[in-house]
Scaffold this active site. Structure first.
Site, PDB file in Angstrom:
ATOM      1  N   HIS A  82       0.854  -1.191   0.000  1.00 41.59           N
ATOM      2  CA  HIS A  82       0.000   0.000   0.000  1.00 41.59           C
ATOM      3  C   HIS A  82       0.885   1.236   0.000  1.00 41.59           C
ATOM      4  O   HIS A  82       1.847   1.313   0.762  1.00 41.59           O
ATOM      5  CB  HIS A  82      -0.900   0.026   1.236  1.00 41.59           C
ATOM      6  CG  HIS A  82      -1.715   1.283   1.317  1.00 41.59           C
ATOM      7  ND1 HIS A  82      -2.882   1.454   0.599  1.00 41.59           N
ATOM      8  CD2 HIS A  82      -1.496   2.446   1.982  1.00 41.59           C
ATOM      9  CE1 HIS A  82      -3.352   2.670   0.838  1.00 41.59           C
ATOM     10  NE2 HIS A  82      -2.536   3.291   1.673  1.00 41.59           N
ATOM     11  N   ASP A 161     -15.009   2.385   7.595  1.00 39.69           N
ATOM     12  CA  ASP A 161     -14.023   3.359   7.124  1.00 39.69           C
ATOM     13  C   ASP A 161     -14.620   4.276   6.067  1.00 39.69           C
ATOM     14  O   ASP A 161     -14.329   5.469   6.026  1.00 39.69           O
ATOM     15  CB  ASP A 161     -12.782   2.662   6.571  1.00 39.69           C
ATOM     16  CG  ASP A 161     -11.794   3.704   6.056  1.00 39.69           C
ATOM     17  OD1 ASP A 161     -11.317   4.497   6.892  1.00 39.69           O
ATOM     18  OD2 ASP A 161     -11.544   3.766   4.848  1.00 39.69           O
ATOM     19  N   ARG A 168     -14.618  12.523   8.037  1.00 42.53           N
ATOM     20  CA  ARG A 168     -13.346  13.194   8.375  1.00 42.53           C
ATOM     21  C   ARG A 168     -12.978  14.224   7.312  1.00 42.53           C
ATOM     22  O   ARG A 168     -12.465  15.294   7.612  1.00 42.53           O
ATOM     23  CB  ARG A 168     -12.228  12.142   8.507  1.00 42.53           C
ATOM     24  CG  ARG A 168     -12.349  11.304   9.784  1.00 42.53           C
ATOM     25  CD  ARG A 168     -11.443  10.089   9.734  1.00 42.53           C
ATOM     26  NE  ARG A 168     -10.065  10.441   9.529  1.00 42.53           N
ATOM     27  CZ  ARG A 168      -9.175   9.700   8.863  1.00 42.53           C
ATOM     28  NH1 ARG A 168      -9.516   8.541   8.336  1.00 42.53           N
ATOM     29  NH2 ARG A 168      -7.944  10.106   8.738  1.00 42.53           N
ATOM     30  N   SER A 183      -7.489   3.654   9.332  1.00 44.54           N
ATOM     31  CA  SER A 183      -8.250   3.686   8.084  1.00 44.54           C
ATOM     32  C   SER A 183      -7.539   2.846   7.010  1.00 44.54           C
ATOM     33  O   SER A 183      -8.156   2.012   6.332  1.00 44.54           O
ATOM     34  CB  SER A 183      -8.393   5.145   7.643  1.00 44.54           C
ATOM     35  OG  SER A 183      -8.746   5.251   6.303  1.00 44.54           O
ATOM     36  N   LYS A 187      -8.574  -1.559   6.003  1.00 37.53           N
ATOM     37  CA  LYS A 187      -8.877  -2.015   4.642  1.00 37.53           C
ATOM     38  C   LYS A 187      -7.894  -3.090   4.197  1.00 37.53           C
ATOM     39  O   LYS A 187      -8.259  -4.078   3.570  1.00 37.53           O
ATOM     40  CB  LYS A 187      -8.846  -0.828   3.668  1.00 37.53           C
ATOM     41  CG  LYS A 187     -10.052   0.086   3.834  1.00 37.53           C
ATOM     42  CD  LYS A 187      -9.968   1.333   2.973  1.00 37.53           C
ATOM     43  CE  LYS A 187      -8.984   2.329   3.495  1.00 37.53           C
ATOM     44  NZ  LYS A 187      -9.168   3.721   3.162  1.00 37.53           N
TER      45      LYS A 187
END
Ligand code: URA
Length: 426
Positions: A82, A161, A168, A183, A187
């Protein structure tokens, strides 16, 4: 359980209990807590933070708000990457097929871009016919048959999320290390991968530009991964200047294809290989740097990419769409390009149409910025530095404004700067 008591507790700096956290995440996801109450709690967390135990429970509750992907039917070791997002960051397009050539399986569930950094799905959607939305059985079929899949995360993956992030975004509560870490990690952990490597970008084009915050985010995410049984490590990588030559969807797919054929830009290849080595090390798959370079040079990785794209309906037999309008920015003086600011290039690409301001906005496949020179390159006066690509020439003005002051030309080349700044992990 009373939500107002939970808000007051965090407001006053108390630790939240597991029950309070689980109650809040569950109730908010189901619509049992009002947005204004959730906003108040999020703002209290921005100020008071969450400690390690609170954060572990918060993340677990977000994962449990949806369905975790079951990858037990995949024979190969699973590993994913990621990135916190950068300008010209097309690494995923090269990395997923590259590690699949080495016997790993990458279930890369990805998102669309918002703001000045592009999203992986937006880039791949520049390929005619390619589908991001796969159901779970299609996803598993591509992963099993090809060894990698890049697709949309889908509504079942950590739905808490989705709601919290949207809130947010409009309440000034994105900038909290525990909220960002939970967050991202909820995921990725829900994706079911056995191992995970985080590419945490540092520099002007990064989500968190300063090195200390980026490091803290990386350390927090690595701890969270380990707490949830996912082998996790992170590389901090430089994002002061765009990665590679291209920022924009089709432009980046073309560059990824070059990298998959062994002719990609040096910086893109270096970051991709560093991440591939890190991912393979976590899975325990034996590999060598020269083996990875060979898979890029001999067409193996490119074939894997094409198989993945074809399995999702994509057609790479024809050319990708070219922008009808182009504008060249030339070097104002001879010398060396000393600096090319990633954030400015990202904003220019966005204003040209490559990115979106709101989630529902469409993006242009062809728009973007091509950087013909990178820091350290010698230039002559009047030599093209950047080419802006757009569907509509009226976009050039705002994009050129974003690029004012974005580069320096000087008599000496800049000091070379490392791309991989640090490694964090076990
Ligand atoms: N990306 C995410 O997925 N979540 C955040 O909170 C910030 C960036």
């Amino acid at each position: 359980m009373d939500i107002v008591d939970i808000i007051r507790a965090k407001r006053d700096g108390a630790r939240l209990t597991d029950e309070q956290i689980r109650f809040f995440i569950d109730a908010y996801t189901r619509g049992g807590v009002a947005d204004e109450q959730a906003s108040a709690l999020l703002m209290a967390i921005v100020w008071r933070s969450l400690d390690t135990a609170e954060l572990t429970t918060w993340t677990a509750a977000m994962i449990e708000s949806g369905k975790r992907l079951d990858l037990s039917g995949i024979d190969a070791p699973t590993v994913d990457k990621h990135s916190t997002g950068g300008v010209g960051d097309k690494v995923s397009l090269v990395l997923a097929p590259l590690i699949a050539t080495q016997g790993a399986a990458d279930p890369m569930l990805s998102g669309r871009g918002l703001g000045h950094t592009g999203g992986t799905l937006d880039k791949l959607e520049a390929i005619p016919g390619w589908r991001a939305d796969l159901d779970r059985s299609e996803l598993m079929t591509v992963l099993r048959n090809v060894g990698c899949v890049i697709c949309a995360a889908g509504g079942e993956l950590a739905p808490a999320d989705r709601k919290l992030y949207a809130l947010r975004d409009v309440t000034g509560t994105v900038e909290s290390i525990p909220l960002i870490a939970s967050s991202i990690m909820a995921k990725k952990i829900a994706e079911g991968t056995g191992a995970l490597v985080l590419d945490v970008k540092v520099g002007s084009g990064a989500f968190l530009p300063d090195a200390a915050s980026a490091r803290e985010l990386a350390e927090t995410m690595v701890r969270l991964g380990a707490a949830h049984g996912v082998k996790t490590s992170a590389l901090l990588t430089n994002m002061d200047t765009p990665l590679g030559w291209a920022a924009g969807n089709a432009l980046e797919v073309r560059e990824a294809l070059d990298a998959l054929s062994g002719t990609g830009p040096k910086d893109l290849v270096e970051v991709t290989i560093a991440l591939a080595e890190e991912m393979l090390a976590l899975t325990g798959i034996e590999h060598t740097r020269s083996g990875l370079e060979a898979a890029l040079g001999d067409g193996t990785a490119r074939r894997k990419f094409k198989d993945m794209i074809a399995a999702q309906g994509g057609d790479l037999t024809g050319p990708l769409r070219d922008a009808p309008e182009q504008f060249v920015i030339e070097s104002p003086a001879p010398g060396y390009l000393r600096r090319l600011d990633a954030r400015a290039v990202g904003i220019a690409a966005w204003r040209l149409g490559a990115g979106r301001a709101r989630k529902e906005d469409p993006v242009s496949a062809a728009a973007g910025v091509l950087c013909l020179k990178k820091p350290g390159d010698e230039v002559t006066e009047g030599e093209p530095l950047l080419v802006l690509h757009a569907d509509d020439a009226r976009r050039f003005g705002p994009a050129r404004a974003a690029l004012e002051g974005a580069f320096d030309i000087g008599a000496e080349p800049p000091e070379p700067r490392p791309l991989v700044l640090a490694r964090i992990g076990p």
